[in-house]
Design a protein around this motif. Structure first.
Motif, PDB file in Angstrom:
ATOM      1  N   GLN A  15       0.833  -1.210   0.000  1.00 48.33           N
ATOM      2  CA  GLN A  15       0.000   0.000   0.000  1.00 48.33           C
ATOM      3  C   GLN A  15       0.865   1.256   0.000  1.00 48.33           C
ATOM      4  OE1 GLN A  15      -2.326  -0.988   3.480  1.00 48.33           O
ATOM      5  NE2 GLN A  15      -4.116  -1.472   2.208  1.00 48.33           N
ATOM      6  N   HIS A  16       1.942   1.239   0.754  1.00 44.79           N
ATOM      7  CA  HIS A  16       2.846   2.393   0.790  1.00 44.79           C
ATOM      8  C   HIS A  16       3.520   2.575  -0.570  1.00 44.79           C
ATOM      9  CE1 HIS A  16       3.363   1.908   5.452  1.00 44.79           C
ATOM     10  NE2 HIS A  16       2.101   2.064   5.078  1.00 44.79           N
ATOM     11  N   ARG A  17       3.907   1.459  -1.177  1.00 44.97           N
ATOM     12  CA  ARG A  17       4.530   1.511  -2.499  1.00 44.97           C
ATOM     13  C   ARG A  17       3.557   2.092  -3.518  1.00 44.97           C
ATOM     14  NH1 ARG A  17       4.690  -3.550  -4.187  1.00 44.97           N
ATOM     15  NH2 ARG A  17       6.119  -4.100  -2.511  1.00 44.97           N
ATOM     16  N   ALA A  18       2.310   1.617  -3.490  1.00 47.44           N
ATOM     17  CA  ALA A  18       1.307   2.084  -4.445  1.00 47.44           C
ATOM     18  C   ALA A  18       1.023   3.575  -4.258  1.00 47.44           C
ATOM     19  CB  ALA A  18       0.016   1.273  -4.302  1.00 47.44           C
ATOM     20  N   TYR A  51      16.467  22.338  -6.634  1.00 43.10           N
ATOM     21  CA  TYR A  51      15.508  21.483  -5.930  1.00 43.10           C
ATOM     22  C   TYR A  51      14.125  22.123  -5.942  1.00 43.10           C
ATOM     23  CZ  TYR A  51      13.447  19.056  -1.878  1.00 43.10           C
ATOM     24  OH  TYR A  51      12.643  18.335  -1.035  1.00 43.10           O
ATOM     25  N   ILE A  52      13.101  21.321  -6.253  1.00 47.30           N
ATOM     26  CA  ILE A  52      11.720  21.793  -6.204  1.00 47.30           C
ATOM     27  C   ILE A  52      10.946  21.074  -5.104  1.00 47.30           C
ATOM     28  CG2 ILE A  52       9.531  21.989  -7.456  1.00 47.30           C
ATOM     29  CD1 ILE A  52      11.743  23.952  -8.404  1.00 47.30           C
ATOM     30  N   ILE A  53      10.978  19.741  -5.079  1.00 51.07           N
ATOM     31  CA  ILE A  53      10.235  18.987  -4.062  1.00 51.07           C
ATOM     32  C   ILE A  53      10.858  17.608  -3.911  1.00 51.07           C
ATOM     33  CG2 ILE A  53       8.487  17.978  -5.601  1.00 51.07           C
ATOM     34  CD1 ILE A  53       6.954  19.436  -2.714  1.00 51.07           C
ATOM     35  N   GLY A  54      10.832  17.094  -2.685  1.00 55.04           N
ATOM     36  CA  GLY A  54      11.362  15.762  -2.429  1.00 55.04           C
ATOM     37  C   GLY A  54      10.416  14.971  -1.547  1.00 55.04           C
ATOM     38  N   PHE A  55      10.626  13.671  -1.542  1.00 59.16           N
ATOM     39  CA  PHE A  55       9.742  12.754  -0.818  1.00 59.16           C
ATOM     40  C   PHE A  55      10.567  11.724  -0.060  1.00 59.16           C
ATOM     41  CE2 PHE A  55       7.686  14.341  -4.585  1.00 59.16           C
ATOM     42  CZ  PHE A  55       6.440  14.718  -4.135  1.00 59.16           C
ATOM     43  N   SER A  56      10.010  11.222   1.020  1.00 51.38           N
ATOM     44  CA  SER A  56      10.623  10.097   1.728  1.00 51.38           C
ATOM     45  C   SER A  56       9.511   9.276   2.374  1.00 51.38           C
ATOM     46  CB  SER A  56      11.636  10.566   2.770  1.00 51.38           C
ATOM     47  OG  SER A  56      11.028  11.387   3.740  1.00 51.38           O
ATOM     48  N   VAL A  57       9.797   8.014   2.542  1.00 45.82           N
ATOM     49  CA  VAL A  57       8.820   7.064   3.058  1.00 45.82           C
ATOM     50  C   VAL A  57       9.205   6.647   4.471  1.00 45.82           C
ATOM     51  CG1 VAL A  57       7.907   4.733   2.735  1.00 45.82           C
ATOM     52  CG2 VAL A  57       8.264   6.223   0.758  1.00 45.82           C
ATOM     53  N   SER A  58       8.216   6.634   5.354  1.00 44.44           N
ATOM     54  CA  SER A  58       8.430   6.087   6.691  1.00 44.44           C
ATOM     55  C   SER A  58       7.275   5.142   7.008  1.00 44.44           C
ATOM     56  CB  SER A  58       8.513   7.204   7.736  1.00 44.44           C
ATOM     57  OG  SER A  58       7.226   7.662   8.068  1.00 44.44           O
ATOM     58  N   LYS A  59       7.323   4.538   8.153  1.00 45.53           N
ATOM     59  CA  LYS A  59       6.304   3.561   8.537  1.00 45.53           C
ATOM     60  C   LYS A  59       4.900   4.172   8.578  1.00 45.53           C
ATOM     61  CE  LYS A  59       5.310   0.198  12.138  1.00 45.53           C
ATOM     62  NZ  LYS A  59       5.747  -0.382  13.414  1.00 45.53           N
ATOM     63  N   HIS A  85       3.513  18.195  10.718  1.00 45.03           N
ATOM     64  CA  HIS A  85       4.598  18.794   9.945  1.00 45.03           C
ATOM     65  C   HIS A  85       5.737  19.242  10.853  1.00 45.03           C
ATOM     66  CE1 HIS A  85       2.103  22.071  11.373  1.00 45.03           C
ATOM     67  NE2 HIS A  85       3.157  22.853  11.252  1.00 45.03           N
ATOM     68  N   THR A  86       6.856  19.532  10.223  1.00 43.64           N
ATOM     69  CA  THR A  86       7.998  20.136  10.896  1.00 43.64           C
ATOM     70  C   THR A  86       8.344  21.404  10.118  1.00 43.64           C
ATOM     71  OG1 THR A  86       9.714  19.063   9.552  1.00 43.64           O
ATOM     72  CG2 THR A  86       8.874  17.812  11.455  1.00 43.64           C
ATOM     73  N   LYS A  87       9.480  22.019  10.420  1.00 45.97           N
ATOM     74  CA  LYS A  87       9.918  23.206   9.674  1.00 45.97           C
ATOM     75  C   LYS A  87      10.260  22.864   8.234  1.00 45.97           C
ATOM     76  CE  LYS A  87      13.419  24.381  12.013  1.00 45.97           C
ATOM     77  NZ  LYS A  87      14.615  25.039  12.547  1.00 45.97           N
ATOM     78  N   GLU A  88      10.547  21.591   7.956  1.00 46.99           N
ATOM     79  CA  GLU A  88      11.063  21.199   6.646  1.00 46.99           C
ATOM     80  C   GLU A  88      10.143  20.290   5.838  1.00 46.99           C
ATOM     81  OE1 GLU A  88      13.912  22.294   5.296  1.00 46.99           O
ATOM     82  OE2 GLU A  88      14.543  23.438   7.049  1.00 46.99           O
ATOM     83  N   LEU A  89       9.148  19.658   6.474  1.00 41.88           N
ATOM     84  CA  LEU A  89       8.348  18.685   5.732  1.00 41.88           C
ATOM     85  C   LEU A  89       6.932  18.542   6.261  1.00 41.88           C
ATOM     86  CD1 LEU A  89       8.147  15.822   7.515  1.00 41.88           C
ATOM     87  CD2 LEU A  89      10.523  15.700   6.851  1.00 41.88           C
ATOM     88  N   VAL A  90       6.086  18.028   5.377  1.00 43.15           N
ATOM     89  CA  VAL A  90       4.695  17.702   5.700  1.00 43.15           C
ATOM     90  C   VAL A  90       4.568  16.191   5.683  1.00 43.15           C
ATOM     91  CG1 VAL A  90       2.284  17.953   5.004  1.00 43.15           C
ATOM     92  CG2 VAL A  90       3.904  19.783   4.511  1.00 43.15           C
ATOM     93  N   ARG A  91       3.828  15.651   6.637  1.00 46.21           N
ATOM     94  CA  ARG A  91       3.625  14.208   6.694  1.00 46.21           C
ATOM     95  C   ARG A  91       2.230  13.856   6.188  1.00 46.21           C
ATOM     96  NH1 ARG A  91       6.076  15.306  11.989  1.00 46.21           N
ATOM     97  NH2 ARG A  91       8.258  14.634  11.869  1.00 46.21           N
ATOM     98  N   PHE A  92       2.172  13.171   5.031  1.00 45.15           N
ATOM     99  CA  PHE A  92       0.918  12.661   4.500  1.00 45.15           C
ATOM    100  C   PHE A  92       0.770  11.232   5.016  1.00 45.15           C
ATOM    101  CE2 PHE A  92       1.278  15.420   0.392  1.00 45.15           C
ATOM    102  CZ  PHE A  92       0.773  16.516   1.062  1.00 45.15           C
ATOM    103  N   ARG A  93      -0.094  11.053   6.007  1.00 43.21           N
ATOM    104  CA  ARG A  93      -0.278   9.731   6.601  1.00 43.21           C
ATOM    105  C   ARG A  93      -0.833   8.756   5.569  1.00 43.21           C
ATOM    106  NH1 ARG A  93      -0.010   8.783  11.875  1.00 43.21           N
ATOM    107  NH2 ARG A  93      -1.596   7.170  11.655  1.00 43.21           N
ATOM    108  N   TRP A  94      -0.410   7.518   5.700  1.00 44.59           N
ATOM    109  CA  TRP A  94      -0.842   6.477   4.760  1.00 44.59           C
ATOM    110  C   TRP A  94      -2.347   6.248   4.808  1.00 44.59           C
ATOM    111  CZ3 TRP A  94       2.751   6.145   1.491  1.00 44.59           C
ATOM    112  CH2 TRP A  94       4.104   6.070   1.846  1.00 44.59           C
ATOM    113  N   ASP A  95      -2.962   6.449   5.974  1.00 40.78           N
ATOM    114  CA  ASP A  95      -4.386   6.145   6.120  1.00 40.78           C
ATOM    115  C   ASP A  95      -5.298   7.323   5.766  1.00 40.78           C
ATOM    116  OD1 ASP A  95      -3.604   7.610   8.343  1.00 40.78           O
ATOM    117  OD2 ASP A  95      -4.521   6.270   9.804  1.00 40.78           O
ATOM    118  N   ASN A  96      -4.731   8.400   5.214  1.00 41.45           N
ATOM    119  CA  ASN A  96      -5.516   9.558   4.781  1.00 41.45           C
ATOM    120  C   ASN A  96      -5.229   9.851   3.317  1.00 41.45           C
ATOM    121  OD1 ASN A  96      -6.656  10.064   7.322  1.00 41.45           O
ATOM    122  ND2 ASN A  96      -4.861  11.225   7.973  1.00 41.45           N
TER     123      ASN A  96
END
Length: 123
Positions: A15-18, A51-59, A85-96
């Motif tokens: 699901q995270h991969r998709a 740099y325009i935008i970057g992404f990273s995956v967490s649990k 969020h933090t000063k540097e990133l927004v967290r898009f939760r997997w369940d939303n």
């Protein structure tokens, strides 16, 4: 999207991969002039080598990093959308669901704001 194939293949949770593939594909299709690349072992998009935008995956989430200027620009919308969020990133939760409208605004802001930027990161 070939540039992201190995990165995506290494995301164990299907699901995270998709979801990650969906977001990266959306950015590639919506902003075809951006260059997709892997740097610092993370997928990102650049414009004229900046740099325009970057992404990273967490649990728990897909992190979206528009640089601090992008975070400041959209701070109210990020809070209103209920994103952690933090000063540097927004967290898009997997369940939303992903707020593609907000993501689009962040990317468009960085493209315009960094149009004359000659460095990878803002100074």
């Amino acid at each position: 999207m070939e540039v992201f194939a190995e990165y995506l293949a290494n995301i164990v949770n299907e699901q995270h991969r998709a979801r990650t593939e969906e977001v990266l594909t959306w950015v590639s299709e919506r902003f075809p002039n951006l260059e997709p690349k892997i740097a610092w072992k993370q997928p990102m998009f650049t414009d004229h080598d900046t740099y325009i935008i970057g992404f990273s995956v967490s649990k728990q989430h897909l992190a979206v990093a528009p640089e601090q200027a992008g975070m400041v620009q959209f701070a109210d919308e990020i809070v209103q959308a209920g994103y952690d969020h933090t000063k540097e990133l927004v967290r898009f939760r997997w369940d939303n669901p992903v707020d593609f409208s907000l993501l689009e605004k962040m990317i468009e802001f960085n493209i315009v704001d960094k149009a004359d930027c000659t460095t990878f990161w803002r100074k």
